[in-house]
Design a protein around this motif. Structure first.
Motif, mmCIF file in Angstrom:
data_model
loop_
_atom_site.group_PDB
_atom_site.id
_atom_site.type_symbol
_atom_site.label_atom_id
_atom_site.label_comp_id
_atom_site.label_asym_id
_atom_site.label_seq_id
_atom_site.Cartn_x
_atom_site.Cartn_y
_atom_site.Cartn_z
ATOM 1 N N HIS A 125 0.800 -1.235 0.000
ATOM 2 C CA HIS A 125 0.000 0.000 0.000
ATOM 3 C C HIS A 125 0.830 1.280 0.000
ATOM 4 O O HIS A 125 0.452 2.273 0.624
ATOM 5 C CB HIS A 125 -0.975 0.006 1.188
ATOM 6 N N LEU A 126 1.946 1.269 -0.725
ATOM 7 C CA LEU A 126 2.647 2.519 -0.962
ATOM 8 C C LEU A 126 1.921 3.310 -2.049
ATOM 9 O O LEU A 126 1.294 2.734 -2.941
ATOM 10 C CB LEU A 126 4.084 2.255 -1.420
ATOM 11 N N SER A 127 2.025 4.626 -1.974
ATOM 12 C CA SER A 127 1.515 5.449 -3.063
ATOM 13 C C SER A 127 2.477 5.377 -4.240
ATOM 14 O O SER A 127 3.615 4.912 -4.109
ATOM 15 C CB SER A 127 1.370 6.903 -2.603
ATOM 16 N N ARG A 128 2.016 5.872 -5.394
ATOM 17 C CA ARG A 128 2.909 5.872 -6.556
ATOM 18 C C ARG A 128 4.143 6.719 -6.300
ATOM 19 O O ARG A 128 5.245 6.387 -6.743
ATOM 20 C CB ARG A 128 2.160 6.374 -7.795
ATOM 21 N N THR A 129 3.972 7.824 -5.599
ATOM 22 C CA THR A 129 5.120 8.680 -5.286
ATOM 23 C C THR A 129 6.096 7.967 -4.355
ATOM 24 O O THR A 129 7.313 7.998 -4.564
ATOM 25 C CB THR A 129 4.646 9.994 -4.641
ATOM 26 N N GLN A 130 5.560 7.306 -3.322
ATOM 27 C CA GLN A 130 6.435 6.563 -2.412
ATOM 28 C C GLN A 130 7.157 5.434 -3.149
ATOM 29 O O GLN A 130 8.350 5.185 -2.917
ATOM 30 C CB GLN A 130 5.609 5.998 -1.252
ATOM 31 N N TYR A 131 6.439 4.768 -4.025
ATOM 32 C CA TYR A 131 7.055 3.695 -4.798
ATOM 33 C C TYR A 131 8.157 4.224 -5.710
ATOM 34 O O TYR A 131 9.230 3.622 -5.837
ATOM 35 C CB TYR A 131 5.989 2.967 -5.621
ATOM 36 N N SER A 132 7.905 5.373 -6.336
ATOM 37 C CA SER A 132 8.933 5.953 -7.201
ATOM 38 C C SER A 132 10.174 6.323 -6.403
ATOM 39 O O SER A 132 11.298 6.195 -6.896
ATOM 40 C CB SER A 132 8.386 7.180 -7.932
ATOM 41 N N LEU A 133 9.998 6.755 -5.164
ATOM 42 C CA LEU A 133 11.157 7.052 -4.312
ATOM 43 C C LEU A 133 11.924 5.772 -3.968
ATOM 44 O O LEU A 133 13.155 5.784 -3.872
ATOM 45 C CB LEU A 133 10.709 7.767 -3.040
ATOM 46 N N ALA A 134 11.187 4.678 -3.766
ATOM 47 C CA ALA A 134 11.853 3.398 -3.506
ATOM 48 C C ALA A 134 12.722 3.007 -4.699
ATOM 49 O O ALA A 134 13.869 2.548 -4.537
ATOM 50 C CB ALA A 134 10.817 2.312 -3.226
ATOM 51 N N LEU A 135 12.210 3.207 -5.918
ATOM 52 C CA LEU A 135 12.997 2.915 -7.110
ATOM 53 C C LEU A 135 14.163 3.888 -7.262
ATOM 54 O O LEU A 135 15.244 3.515 -7.736
ATOM 55 C CB LEU A 135 12.110 2.967 -8.353
ATOM 56 N N PHE A 136 13.932 5.138 -6.854
ATOM 57 C CA PHE A 136 15.009 6.134 -6.910
ATOM 58 C C PHE A 136 16.209 5.670 -6.084
ATOM 59 O O PHE A 136 17.348 5.704 -6.549
ATOM 60 C CB PHE A 136 14.500 7.482 -6.397
ATOM 61 N N PHE A 137 15.962 5.232 -4.858
ATOM 62 C CA PHE A 137 17.067 4.818 -4.003
ATOM 63 C C PHE A 137 17.676 3.494 -4.469
ATOM 64 O O PHE A 137 18.860 3.234 -4.239
ATOM 65 C CB PHE A 137 16.615 4.738 -2.547
ATOM 66 N N SER A 138 16.874 2.679 -5.151
ATOM 67 C CA SER A 138 17.437 1.474 -5.756
ATOM 68 C C SER A 138 18.450 1.851 -6.839
ATOM 69 O O SER A 138 19.569 1.321 -6.883
ATOM 70 C CB SER A 138 16.317 0.627 -6.361
ATOM 71 N N ALA A 139 18.066 2.790 -7.698
ATOM 72 C CA ALA A 139 18.983 3.253 -8.737
ATOM 73 C C ALA A 139 20.180 3.972 -8.131
ATOM 74 O O ALA A 139 21.305 3.869 -8.633
ATOM 75 C CB ALA A 139 18.248 4.165 -9.711
#
Length: 412
Positions: free
Chosen positions: A255-269
């Motif tokens: 239940h992350l928001s799209r913005t929270q999910y995009s931040l998760a991918l940001f830190f992965s990159a």
């Protein structure tokens, strides 16, 4: 056995400044994470909008990557025959056309078709970029140059998920796909205006069936090629498991928001970005084998931590993300070493060797996409099980095959 692809008369040596080479390589190699990562935050909304099942939505990713891998078998020898520049221009032109078609697709079936064409065009771009490294550099210098280019890729990969989330939230999922058109047009302009031909000696027989077969057999009989290709394939398999499952796991299950999910991918990159710096530092001080061995330990350690936390019943996003970031640091070390190493023994068939390496990675990704689509069950387990499988494989390759057959690049 000598390289079977005897070449045509040489052309003038390419005059490409080191800084321009790194910028061009970074932009060309970045087309892969941009194509996969930028639209991931929009994938659940895209699936609902087109009224398609999750398994069919997964085809927009897995079919793209299968076409990407298979097409390289044609693009690689074609670039050895015609040169890198004309193949790059053709590939980027087709990619731009497919990006427009994807953004305007009226159904999931059409979106899959356009994404498949996009993947085939992407194959031309990436296989030429990897071959350009061998055109311009000796193997060890190529590993260092590749790590610099992949640092640039890491920056682009960091920006892709937040950009996709912002565009899809503001203008809808079609805007996220249309952004790929802007990226490809920028790359096309840079290649057309600034990049000269880098292949010093074209192979006039590269496209003859007998020559193709001999070249592929020559590459596939080389244990160094297999050591590095299995390394890159296993590492990419772990990354693609995350990419294929994460939008549904983090948005639908946790239940992350799209913005929270995009931040998760940001830190992965960003973790990958850091891994490319670590790669250069360890390569300079301790050499290739040590670099790959350390990265193998990071891959397996991160995956084991994820598995143990999942077994303990921890269901917080951080329990998945922090261990995976460790895996991504290792990925940023494996890819420069592996992508440079697998083409190192083949100065006159770098396009063909790069193509076979790319095919292996994308066949693994296609298999992962199908497996994830069939096993997404509303839990975190498909993501966890997939990552631990590939991390175990990458560690085994790093500690055995690369140590035995991954000769020090300085001595090739």
């Amino acid at each position: 056995m000598p390289a079977p692809s005897l070449a045509a008369p040489p052309i003038a040596a390419p005059a490409v400044s080191p800084d321009l080479a790194v910028v061009v390589l970074a932009l060309l190699l970045s087309i892969q994470p941009v194509t996969t990562d930028l639209y991931l935050p929009a994938l659940p909304a895209l699936t609902r909008s087109l009224g398609a099942p999750v398994a069919q939505a997964q085809l927009t990713l897995s079919a793209l990557l299968l076409a990407f891998g298979v097409s390289q078998l044609a693009w690689g020898p074609l670039s050895d025959r015609l040169g890198r520049r004309p193949v790059l221009l053709l590939g980027l032109g087709l990619y731009t056309l497919a990006s427009i078609g994807s953004a305007l697709a009226p159904s999931m079936d059409w979106l899959v078709i356009w994404r498949t064409l996009q993947g085939a065009a992407m194959g031309a771009v990436v296989v030429c970029a990897r071959a350009i490294v061998r055109d311009l550099y000796a193997p060890l210098a190529g590993a260092r140059a590749m790590s610099r280019a992949l640092t640039g890729l890491g920056i682009v990969a960091c920006l892709s998920p937040p950009t996709g989330a912002l565009l899809s939230g503001w203008l809808g999922w079609r805007a996220a796909l249309l952004a790929l058109t802007v990226f490809s047009m920028a790359a096309l302009a840079l290649v057309a205006l600034r990049l000269p031909e880098t292949l010093a000696r074209r192979n006039l027989r590269a496209l003859e069936p007998a020559t193709l077969l001999r070249t592929w057999m020559h590459v596939l009989r080389n244990p160094t090629f297999w050591a590095f290709s299995l390394l890159t394939t296993a590492s990419y398999g772990g990354l693609f498991t995350f990419l294929a499952s994460s939008s549904f796991v983090f948005i639908e299950v946790l239940h992350l928001s799209r913005t929270q999910y995009s931040l998760a991918l940001f830190f992965s990159a960003f973790s990958y970005f850091g891994g490319t710096f670590a790669c250069r530092a360890i390569l300079t001080r301790h050499g290739l084998r040590c670099t790959v061995a350390v990265a193998g330990a990071l891959s397996l350690g991160g995956a084991l931590a994820m598995l143990l936390l999942a077994w303990a019943g921890v269901r917080h996003p951080i329990a998945l993300l922090l261990p995976f970031y460790c895996f991504m640091v290792a990925h940023g070390m494996h890819q420069p070493c592996g992508q440079s190493g697998c083409v190192g023994p083949f100065p006159h068939a770098a396009g063909a060797a790069s193509a076979l390496n790319g095919l292996m990675m994308m066949l693994a990704a296609f298999a992962v996409g199908g497996w994830v689509g069939a096993h997404l069950d509303g839990t975190i387990w498909p993501l966890v099980h997939g990552v631990i499988f590939w991390a175990t494989l990458v560690a085994a390759v790093a500690w055995t095959l690369v140590q035995k057959f991954g000769e020090p690049l300085e001595h090739r």
